[in-house]
Design an enzyme around this catalytic site. Structure first.
Site, PDB file in Angstrom:
ATOM      1  N   GLY A  65       0.778  -1.238   0.000  1.00 34.68           N
ATOM      2  CA  GLY A  65       0.000   0.000   0.000  1.00 34.68           C
ATOM      3  C   GLY A  65       0.807   1.284   0.000  1.00 34.68           C
ATOM      4  O   GLY A  65       0.307   2.343  -0.369  1.00 34.68           O
ATOM      5  N   GLU A 107       4.996   3.914   6.055  1.00 34.60           N
ATOM      6  CA  GLU A 107       3.711   3.198   6.001  1.00 34.60           C
ATOM      7  C   GLU A 107       2.645   4.080   5.364  1.00 34.60           C
ATOM      8  O   GLU A 107       2.722   5.314   5.439  1.00 34.60           O
ATOM      9  CB  GLU A 107       3.248   2.869   7.432  1.00 34.60           C
ATOM     10  N   ASP A 108       1.634   3.463   4.786  1.00 34.28           N
ATOM     11  CA  ASP A 108       0.486   4.240   4.309  1.00 34.28           C
ATOM     12  C   ASP A 108      -0.515   4.489   5.432  1.00 34.28           C
ATOM     13  O   ASP A 108      -1.084   5.562   5.540  1.00 34.28           O
ATOM     14  CB  ASP A 108      -0.191   3.559   3.104  1.00 34.28           C
ATOM     15  N   ASP A 113      -3.245   1.248  11.745  1.00 35.84           N
ATOM     16  CA  ASP A 113      -4.607   1.002  12.234  1.00 35.84           C
ATOM     17  C   ASP A 113      -4.509   0.342  13.611  1.00 35.84           C
ATOM     18  O   ASP A 113      -4.398   1.040  14.630  1.00 35.84           O
ATOM     19  CB  ASP A 113      -5.323   0.126  11.193  1.00 35.84           C
ATOM     20  N   LYS A 139      -4.912   5.899  12.285  1.00 39.59           N
ATOM     21  CA  LYS A 139      -6.288   5.628  12.713  1.00 39.59           C
ATOM     22  C   LYS A 139      -6.232   5.171  14.176  1.00 39.59           C
ATOM     23  O   LYS A 139      -6.334   3.977  14.477  1.00 39.59           O
ATOM     24  CB  LYS A 139      -6.858   4.525  11.817  1.00 39.59           C
ATOM     25  N   PHE A 183     -12.998   2.654   6.839  1.00 38.78           N
ATOM     26  CA  PHE A 183     -12.217   1.837   5.919  1.00 38.78           C
ATOM     27  C   PHE A 183     -11.941   2.685   4.688  1.00 38.78           C
ATOM     28  O   PHE A 183     -12.860   3.098   3.983  1.00 38.78           O
ATOM     29  CB  PHE A 183     -12.976   0.567   5.537  1.00 38.78           C
ATOM     30  N   VAL A 184     -10.662   3.003   4.457  1.00 37.03           N
ATOM     31  CA  VAL A 184     -10.297   3.912   3.364  1.00 37.03           C
ATOM     32  C   VAL A 184      -9.539   3.165   2.264  1.00 37.03           C
ATOM     33  O   VAL A 184      -8.831   2.195   2.539  1.00 37.03           O
ATOM     34  CB  VAL A 184      -9.456   5.109   3.878  1.00 37.03           C
ATOM     35  N   ASP A 207      -6.186  -0.660  -0.693  1.00 28.11           N
ATOM     36  CA  ASP A 207      -7.042  -1.501  -1.539  1.00 28.11           C
ATOM     37  C   ASP A 207      -8.295  -2.021  -0.857  1.00 28.11           C
ATOM     38  O   ASP A 207      -8.391  -2.037   0.375  1.00 28.11           O
ATOM     39  CB  ASP A 207      -6.235  -2.716  -2.014  1.00 28.11           C
ATOM     40  N   ARG A 217      -5.925   0.700  -5.774  1.00 23.41           N
ATOM     41  CA  ARG A 217      -4.613   1.215  -5.330  1.00 23.41           C
ATOM     42  C   ARG A 217      -4.144   2.354  -6.241  1.00 23.41           C
ATOM     43  O   ARG A 217      -3.359   3.195  -5.838  1.00 23.41           O
ATOM     44  CB  ARG A 217      -3.560   0.100  -5.348  1.00 23.41           C
TER      45      ARG A 217
HETATM   46  C1  PRP Z   1      -2.270  -2.389   5.575  1.00 19.65           C
HETATM   47  C2  PRP Z   1      -1.421  -1.128   5.667  1.00 19.65           C
HETATM   48  C3  PRP Z   1      -0.534  -1.406   6.847  1.00 19.65           C
HETATM   49  C4  PRP Z   1      -1.398  -2.298   7.738  1.00 19.65           C
HETATM   50  C5  PRP Z   1      -1.987  -1.485   8.849  1.00 19.65           C
HETATM   51  O1  PRP Z   1      -1.573  -3.323   4.841  1.00 19.65           O
HETATM   52  O2  PRP Z   1      -0.689  -0.915   4.489  1.00 19.65           O
HETATM   53  O3  PRP Z   1       0.649  -2.094   6.489  1.00 19.65           O
HETATM   54  O4  PRP Z   1      -2.451  -2.806   6.916  1.00 19.65           O
HETATM   55  O5  PRP Z   1      -2.803  -2.273   9.657  1.00 19.65           O
HETATM   56  P1  PRP Z   1      -2.531  -2.548  11.188  1.00 19.65           P
HETATM   57  O6  PRP Z   1      -2.037  -1.282  11.829  1.00 19.65           O
HETATM   58  O7  PRP Z   1      -3.896  -2.945  11.726  1.00 19.65           O
HETATM   59  O8  PRP Z   1      -1.570  -3.686  11.315  1.00 19.65           O
HETATM   60  P2  PRP Z   1      -2.221  -4.711   4.381  1.00 19.65           P
HETATM   61  O9  PRP Z   1      -1.957  -5.729   5.419  1.00 19.65           O
HETATM   62  O10 PRP Z   1      -3.642  -4.508   3.974  1.00 19.65           O
HETATM   63  O11 PRP Z   1      -1.332  -5.068   3.117  1.00 19.65           O
HETATM   64  P3  PRP Z   1      -1.187  -4.258   1.717  1.00 19.65           P
HETATM   65  O12 PRP Z   1      -0.477  -2.960   2.012  1.00 19.65           O
HETATM   66  O13 PRP Z   1      -0.385  -5.174   0.878  1.00 19.65           O
HETATM   67  O14 PRP Z   1      -2.583  -4.024   1.184  1.00 19.65           O
END
Ligand code: PRP
Length: 195
Positions: A48, A103-104, A107, A135, A156-157, A163, A169
């Site tokens: 992401g 990081e993006d 959460d 978040k 949920f963004v 994604d 994305r």
């Molecule tokens: C998302 C996002 C962070 C993580 C945050 O990645 O990019 O890495 O979740 O969530 P958390 O704080 O609850 O751990 P994801 O696991 O969806 O993988 P992606 O970036 O490949 O979509």
């Protein structure tokens, strides 16, 4: 820059292209102070983070290396799970490196906590975290990022790297999907047509 009209699957935009550009400039200026005279290793959390990594990196005035880590916590859904899998890690050691994790979104904090602990256990000299979105209402840990672009409510963004079922994305802004998209039977997703 000419903005695209809002995608038909989106309910609203949370962060537009101009706001993202401003955030990258502001965070870049702070990171340039933090890393002046240092050569940090940028540890980017795939997948992401890619648009944010690209735009933020353009602001850096310091020398830096790039390494990539990949993890998965949402596992295709709209809520983060308690199980974080790291499925890619740098071959080069992080020993004695100043590491900046990019990081993006943070959460629950479980992903970033696991990655930070792994970097420290490899002997990184310092580990800081910059995230586009935070978040805090989703937190299951006490993790606080060092640099935050924008704090958002528990939504949920998607877009700008983030994604839903691996889609959206490429959208150049961050937004919220229409409830009809989220609640749709997966077999009716527009990208399933013709399968
Ligand atoms: C998302 C996002 C962070 C993580 C945050 O990645 O990019 O890495 O979740 O969530 P958390 O704080 O609850 O751990 P994801 O696991 O969806 O993988 P992606 O970036 O490949 O979509």
């Amino acid at each position: 820059m000419k903005s695209q009209p809002i995608h038909p699957d989106f309910d609203r935009v949370l962060l537009n292209e101009k706001e993202i550009e401003t955030i990258c400039k502001e965070l870049g200026a702070k990171l340039n102070k933090e890393y002046a005279g240092k050569v940090p290793t940028i540890l980017a959390v795939l997948k992401g983070v890619t648009p944010f990594l690209t735009d933020l990196s353009k602001e850096f005035t310091f020398y830096c290396d790039y390494e990539y880590v990949a993890s998965s916590s949402y596992h295709g859904g709209v809520v983060t799970s308690n199980w974080v899998e790291i499925y890619l890690w740098p071959r080069l050691t992080l020993r004695n490196k100043d590491v900046l994790i990019v990081e993006d979104i943070v959460d629950s904090g479980l992903t970033i906590q696991k990655i930070k602990q792994k970097a420290l256990s490899e002997g990184a000299k310092s580990v800081k975290v910059v995230t586009l979105l935070d978040k805090p209402e989703g937190r299951k840990t006490k993790f606080v990022p060092d640099y935050i672009g924008k704090t958002i409510p528990k939504l949920f963004v998607v877009g700008y790297g983030m994604d839903f079922d691996e889609k959206y994305r490429n959208i150049p802004y961050v937004g919220v999907l229409k409830p009809s998209m989220i609640n749709m039977n997966p077999k009716d997703y527009p990208w399933k047509k013709g399968e």
